[in-house]
Enzyme design. Structure first.
Site, mmCIF file in Angstrom:
data_model
loop_
_atom_site.group_PDB
_atom_site.id
_atom_site.type_symbol
_atom_site.label_atom_id
_atom_site.label_comp_id
_atom_site.label_asym_id
_atom_site.label_seq_id
_atom_site.Cartn_x
_atom_site.Cartn_y
_atom_site.Cartn_z
ATOM 1 C CG HIS A 202 7.433 2.817 3.757
ATOM 2 N ND1 HIS A 202 7.181 1.515 3.351
ATOM 3 C CD2 HIS A 202 7.502 3.533 2.614
ATOM 4 C CE1 HIS A 202 7.107 1.466 2.036
ATOM 5 N NE2 HIS A 202 7.309 2.675 1.554
ATOM 6 C CG HIS B 280 3.196 -1.256 -4.938
ATOM 7 N ND1 HIS B 280 2.083 -0.488 -4.704
ATOM 8 C CD2 HIS B 280 4.156 -0.764 -4.108
ATOM 9 C CE1 HIS B 280 2.343 0.427 -3.788
ATOM 10 N NE2 HIS B 280 3.604 0.275 -3.415
ATOM 11 C CD GLU C 38 4.231 4.484 2.181
ATOM 12 O OE1 GLU C 38 4.220 5.430 1.386
ATOM 13 O OE2 GLU C 38 4.138 3.291 1.790
ATOM 14 C CD GLU C 39 3.818 0.346 0.167
ATOM 15 O OE1 GLU C 39 2.840 0.879 -0.398
ATOM 16 O OE2 GLU C 39 4.964 0.385 -0.293
ATOM 17 C CG ASP D 188 8.618 5.679 -0.014
ATOM 18 O OD1 ASP D 188 9.020 4.585 -0.431
ATOM 19 O OD2 ASP D 188 7.423 5.922 0.208
ATOM 20 C CG ASP E 199 7.679 0.951 -2.313
ATOM 21 O OD1 ASP E 199 7.877 1.640 -1.301
ATOM 22 O OD2 ASP E 199 6.583 0.873 -2.890
#
Length: 465
Positions: A262, A425, A310-311, A339, A274
């Protein structure tokens, strides 16, 4: 970043990145070496780092992120797609609508036994609290991974510990127990933001707090109780985003080998690990494959995918699988997902729903002198829609918010008792958050796997005894 600046950046990148092994002095390989060995030698962490540097520049020019539905992601897709087109791939930009969410109000105030403000983050797709917020006593709900009795948390805010099940399951179980809202305390250092996977009717507002704040609230509960006021609201609007799909020029279209990652980040940061890392590894492998096999002479067709949203709940890969005709879906012999492959306090985990794919990925890593572990095939990334559709799938993952154990630190190095990615994140998931040792292992694995499967599909697993 203007369109002119992006075009100039892409032109410069195309001129250099398509020849990166020559610039970097990639290891020579014999002319008759298998494609897997050629790709593994030519695909390097240095090449992937060049893509990551550009993704960082895109985020810097795009409000600090590359989230789906924002200019940062659109620019990232155009950058990757432009390189793939220049390398000779048939590139499709698959656009699709999705429900874009952005936090508007995030406030949590502990009212008793003392008053203080506590930072809180919305979990994407949370319903809003009423005007003025929700004020209620707290109730300890543990991990909330099993349904509670109907009156367990009536008219209370459930205090939940992260782990054991999805945020959506925690939310549903707290609501079943009568809670009016919920808070999820992180199980590692740092703030907690996540997604519920989509809007759900009759759900309750839910936000994330740090492990330290969760511990403080839990202590107040144990000493006699605590009350809080929670205010959460999200912007919700329909936006469009795009998957980037790149098909090699040759190979049997009835036997398709796919590798994907992603490309979108969370709204809080540039998403370099990420999942710029997985995207960079897949993109670099695609460029080296085009260089090593420009006419697509490998017997199996190779397809690369860079997913969006994706998130927001695996929306890009779910859309792709849902839009495939049955015969096109059955043509996909294998899907590999990457990922987070450069976590700075990394683990080295093989995830696979297919035993033969797991064996292949593990064997390559062991042959390279690595000691891989295994992680659950838990549906948290873009392999899930393929696995659910019956496509053999596998993945390699270097860790997210989970905590490295003493045994893992002895095996892989790094710091025990700390998260694999302490910037998961968060805004600090930038170019300084890259574990280059992990990245080097993972990009070679991507390249070797794609080269191997372009010629040899996994063996059928043996029947269970």
């Amino acid at each position: 970043m203007t369109a002119r600046r992006l075009a100039a950046l892409l032109a410069a990148a195309t001129a250099t990145l398509l020849t990166v092994p020559l610039l970097l002095g990639a290891a020579p390989t014999p002319r008759d070496a298998p494609l897997a060995d050629v790709l593994a030698a030519r695909t390097t962490a240095h090449g992937a780092m060049r893509h990551l540097a550009i993704l960082q520049r895109i985020a810097d020019a795009s409000d600090g992120n590359r989230a789906a539905g924002t200019p940062g992601h659109e620019r990232s897709a155009r950058y990757a797609g432009g390189l793939l087109e220049a390398a000779g791939y048939d590139v499709t930009y698959q656009r699709f609508p999705f429900s874009y969410r952005e936090p508007l109000t995030e406030r949590l105030t502990q009212l008793t036994p003392e008053q203080r403000d506590i930072p809180v983050r919305t979990l994407t797709y949370t319903p809003a609290t009423p005007d003025g917020g929700t004020e209620a006593p707290l109730a300890d709900a543990g991990t909330a991974c099993t349904p509670a009795p109907a009156d367990a948390y009536t008219d209370r805010i459930a205090l939940i510990t992260r782990g054991g099940c999805t945020f959506a399951e925690k939310q549903a179980n707290a609501a079943a127990g009568g809670a009016v809202a919920a808070l999820v305390a992180n199980n590692v250092e740092g703030p907690l933001r996540g997604t519920l996977g989509g809007p759900k009717p009759d759900s309750i507002p839910i936000g994330g707090i740090t492990r330290a704040d969760g511990a403080t609230l839990a202590a107040a509960l144990a000493e006699g109780g605590a009350t809080a006021r929670l205010e959460l609201a999200e912007l919700a609007e329909e936006r469009e985003t795009v998957n980037v799909i790149a098909d090699s020029p040759g190979g049997d279209p009835d036997r398709v080998v796919m590798a994907g990652a992603h490309l979108d980040s969370v709204p809080d940061g540039p998403g370099v690990n990420d999942n710029g890392s997985g995207s960079a590894g897949v993109l670099e492998t695609a460029l080296r494959l085009a260089e090593a096999d420009p006419s697509g002479r490998a017997p199996h067709h190779v397809r690369f995918a860079l997913w969006s949203a994706e998130e927001s709940g695996l929306l890009g890969s779910e859309h792709y699988v849902a839009e495939l005709a049955p015969d096109a879906l059955s043509d996909i012999a294998l899907y590999l997902n990457f990922d987070m492959i450069a976590s700075p306090n990394h683990g080295l985990f093989v995830q696979a729903g297919d035993p033969a794919v797991a064996a292949d990925l593990t064997a390559f890593l062991r042959a390279a002198g690595e000691s891989p572990g295994s992680a659950p095939f838990d549906g948290r990334s873009d392999y899930a829609p393929f696995d659910a559709a019956g496509v053999p799938a596998g993945a390699v993952f270097t860790g997210a918010e989970g905590v490295k154990t003493d045994a893992e630190a002895a095996l892989w190095g790094g710091l025990p008792g700390a998260a694999y990615d302490p910037c998961y994140h968060q805004a600090c998931d930038d170019l300084g958050n890259v574990g280059e040792d992990a990245l080097a292992v993972a990009v070679r694995l991507i390249a070797h796997s794609v080269g191997h499967y372009a010629h040899h599909l996994p063996d059928a697993p043996s029947p269970a005894p």
